[in-house]
Each structure stands twice: as C-alpha cells, then as structure tokens.
Design an enzyme around this catalytic site. Structure first.
Site, short mmCIF file in Angstrom:
data_model
loop_
_atom_site.label_atom_id
_atom_site.label_comp_id
_atom_site.label_asym_id
_atom_site.label_seq_id
_atom_site.Cartn_x
_atom_site.Cartn_y
_atom_site.Cartn_z
N VAL A 74 -61.66 -60.10 -12.31
CA VAL A 74 -61.03 -58.82 -11.68
C VAL A 74 -60.28 -58.18 -12.93
CG1 VAL A 74 -59.03 -58.12 -10.28
CG2 VAL A 74 -60.43 -59.88 -9.48
N THR B 241 -55.31 -61.60 -4.21
CA THR B 241 -55.34 -61.46 -2.72
C THR B 241 -54.09 -62.56 -2.34
OG1 THR B 241 -57.84 -61.35 -2.77
CG2 THR B 241 -56.74 -62.27 -0.63
N CYS C 22 -63.61 -64.88 -2.56
CA CYS C 22 -63.00 -64.15 -1.58
C CYS C 22 -63.17 -64.47 -0.11
CB CYS C 22 -63.37 -62.47 -1.80
SG CYS C 22 -62.78 -61.83 -3.19
#
Length: 416
Positions: A12, A116, A256
């Site tokens: 990311v 997240t 994820c």
C-alpha cells in the site's frame, strides 16, 4: 503542504509514496532497514513498482530514521492491520506507528490513516495516542483523516491512480484538504465521505461483501460435488442472466478479504450485537483448505494411490496469482491437512520469496520438478504454470486437482 511522509512501505505505502513523490516533497519511511536499502537501489520485492517508476518519482526519498520525517506536515500511515490467533484485530503496528508519529507532530499537522480498521478506530484508538505523545489537542492543534487503501496486489491494470479513492477528515475543512491532496494523484477521482467512521466502515464492508459472495459459491461447490455436477458449468449457465454476479469458488486468504470481516464483527460484538451472516461466511471460507485436502485424499484413494508417504506437489503458495504476497495464504491449510495424512508435500512457487516462505510457514520451496507425483494440486494460477507439462510428472493413477479452474478440464481429474 510542504512535505508528505508515508509510514510503511509495503504493497500500500510504496505506490502511494511513488505517486506523491512525482509532485510533492515526499519521504517514504519504514522500520525495515533492508527494505529501505533495497528501495534506494531501485528494487521492490513486492513487484508493485518497477525501477523506472522509482527513478521517475524525483521528489521521493527513503529513510528508516524518524529525524528525516520530523518536518513533515502530512503523515499517511499505511502499516498492516492483521488479526491474531483468535481472529481479533491486532492493532500493534497501528498503535506503534501512532506513538511514533505523535512524538513528531507539530501544530496544524494532518495524520491520515489508510490501514484497514473497524469503524471508530481512528478517533477512539489512534487519536488518544497521538494526543498523549504529542501533547497537542485533536481538532485544535492537529487533525486526522482516513482514506482506505484499495490496492490490489499483482493487478497491473487497476493501479493506485486508476482506482477511485474514498477520503474523509476530522473537520469539514480538513476533509476538503485531504480530498484535494488525493485528487493530485488519483486520476479516477475521489469520493469524500461524510465522516471518518463512514470511510472506515466502507472499507471493511467492501471486502466483507466479497468474502460472503465467495463463501456462497464455495458452499455451492460442496453441494454440487455431492450432486455430481461441475460447479463451473453451473456458474457459466447461471451467468447468462444479466444481473448474476460472477464469483468463483476458491481459497480466501490475503491481507484483506480473509481479515477485514473480523474487524467488522469485532466492532459489532463490542456493541452487543452477534453477527451471524458474516461469521457464517468466514467459517465456510476458513474451512476450504481442509475440504480441498480431503477431496484430494478421496480421489487418490479411489485411484488406488497410497496416502501415507505419497508424493504430492502443490503449485503455488502465494495468496493470489502472479504476485509474491504470501500473507494469510490459505494454501497452507491444504498443506497442513495433507501432511497430517502422512503425505510428503513439495511446494513449487516461482513468484514467492524462498526465505520469506521458510520464515513464515517453515516450508522449503522446491526449485525443480521431477519424477512422478501421486497427486498435483494447482492452488494458485500463476502464469508460469502454463508452461509446466503435467504429463511428465504424472502417471495413469495420479490425481490432478485444480483449485482455480485454471487448467483445461480434459487434463485434470477434478476441480473445485
């Protein structure tokens, strides 16, 4: 905005740093010195960014020294947020990053989280840590934003600039500033959420929805196996309806889809609500590795193959095709179950890093394929596997099981 600091340079953080580094003074920070040294030499083990892109990002520098990011005015935190052995959120990296940034904060700085989290985490967990370590007051002296990452590892078509970005801020003014910041690098545009909590919630339901849809077709696969029909043929027929969703069965891992639903259920349970549908989907998907292994064992037995001390080849250990990411790969569930049956397992994956696999899963990747295997399991659909001649590795009694529906149906024994 004088300087942007990206905290965490994984799948990311690095693409984010590269894009910002094209237009703004940007520092990519990571506590892993080896990672920093590799990036300075133009090497990215994640294969998300190539050497030319690193060179083109002229305003980007890399560091593991916090002194080099002390003068940043915007901090973007992209550290991992995994789950622990009990499927509860492990916020350790997020907490440590917040403590570190808190000690560096100056008046009017903005801290944006991309990791997240569950709805409310930024303001309920991270902000108090920032206040404690900085001595500054939230929304008076410093501000926060949340913009959930949407990186898809290994996807060369949907990359950071071409994926619409959800943004948010702790005040109306900051929300506008955060949105304007991301608009500088996101060609697909942005969506400004009404609050940080809304943006946090949007992230966890994106992957929870996908998890549930895959769980549904995984359950269909188990049912249709008993019926005696091919799941993919059924899905192909059903897919002729215009609004049928094209999901396929498989192993659900990664950082994820196999993780995010637990962040949502954790928050729900903390509020006294017992989520049922989400956890049901998780149970199905978490057990698919065991299902695949047992199916292979049955097929081997039906062909008269020995089980104990049998030789089984597993093709692929990354969590998805054509990328080196092994985080939360559920292929390990298949391997562990087959090992419990007494089989000898060889794992071949040219995409995965050999040392990382050894460290994470205690598995030595095989580098050569030879001899005859009692069973071959195609677990990940890497492009390199198209060049493997399975006929040279099997005989008439061998089982070839295709988890990904990747191989020609005529060349395999069965598929998930």
């Amino acid at each position: 905005m004088n300087k942007v600091a990206i905290i965490g340079l994984g799948y990311v953080g690095l693409p984010l740093a590269v894009e910002f580094g094209k237009i703004l003074d940007t520092v990519g920070f990571d506590i892993n010195r080896k990672r920093i040294d590799e990036l300075k030499n133009g090497n990215d083990f994640t294969k998300e960014v190539n050497k030319n892109e690193l060179v083109e990002s002229e305003k980007l520098t890399f560091t593991y020294d916090t002194a080099d990011i002390a003068d940043a005015t915007v901090y973007i935190i992209t550290v991992p947020t995994p789950i622990d052995s009990h499927n509860n959120p492990d916020l350790t990296p997020l907490i440590k990053a917040s403590e570190m940034i808190g000690k560096l904060l100056s008046k009017n700085d903005i801290v944006i989280y991309e990791s997240t989290v569950f709805p409310g985490c930024t303001e309920e967990v991270c902000v108090p840590i920032l206040e404690l370590n900085s001595g500054l007051k939230f929304n008076i002296d410093f501000f926060c934003g949340y913009s959930p990452e949407r990186i898809n590892p290994g996807d060369k078509e949907h990359r950071l600039p071409s994926i619409k970005k959800v943004t948010s801020g702790s005040t109306v003014e900051i929300a506008n500033k955060v949105d304007d910041l991301y608009k500088k690098i996101i060609t697909a545009g942005t969506f400004k959420a009404s609050s940080i909590k809304v943006a946090e919630a949007a992230k966890v339901i994106e992957n929870s929805q996908r998890d549930l849809n895959i769980a549904f077709v995984n359950e269909l696969a188990m049912i249709f196996d008993r019926v005696g029909i091919d799941t993919h043929e059924v899905l192909e027929a059903a897919g002729t309806k215009w609004n049928f969703l094209p999901f396929k069965p498989g192993l659900v891992g990664g950082h994820c889809i196999g993780v995010d639903p637990y962040y949502l259920t954790y928050k729900a349970e903390s509020l006294g609500y017992n989520p049922q549908v989400i956890l049901a989907g998780r149970r199905i998907n978490d057990n698919m590795g065991m299902y695949v292994a047992n199916k292979v064992i049955k097929l081997m037995s039906n062909k008269g193959n020995p089980i104990s001390k049998s030789r089984i080849l597993v093709l692929g250990i990354t969590f998805k095709e054509n990328c080196p990411d092994i985080r939360n790969s559920r292929v390990i569930d298949v391997i562990d179950e087959l090992t419990d049956f007494g089989a000898t397992i060889e794992v071949y994956d040219p995409e995965a890093d050999k040392e990382e696999v050894k460290h994470e899963y205690k598995i030595e990747l095989t580098e050569t394929l030879n001899g005859t295997y009692n069973a071959i399991i195609l677990a990940v659909g890497h492009n390199q596997f198209k060049n493997i001649d399975l006929k040279n590795l099997t005989d008439e009694k061998s089982v070839i099981y295709d988890v990904k529906a990747y191989l020609e149906p005529s060349t395999i024994t069965a598929r998930l």
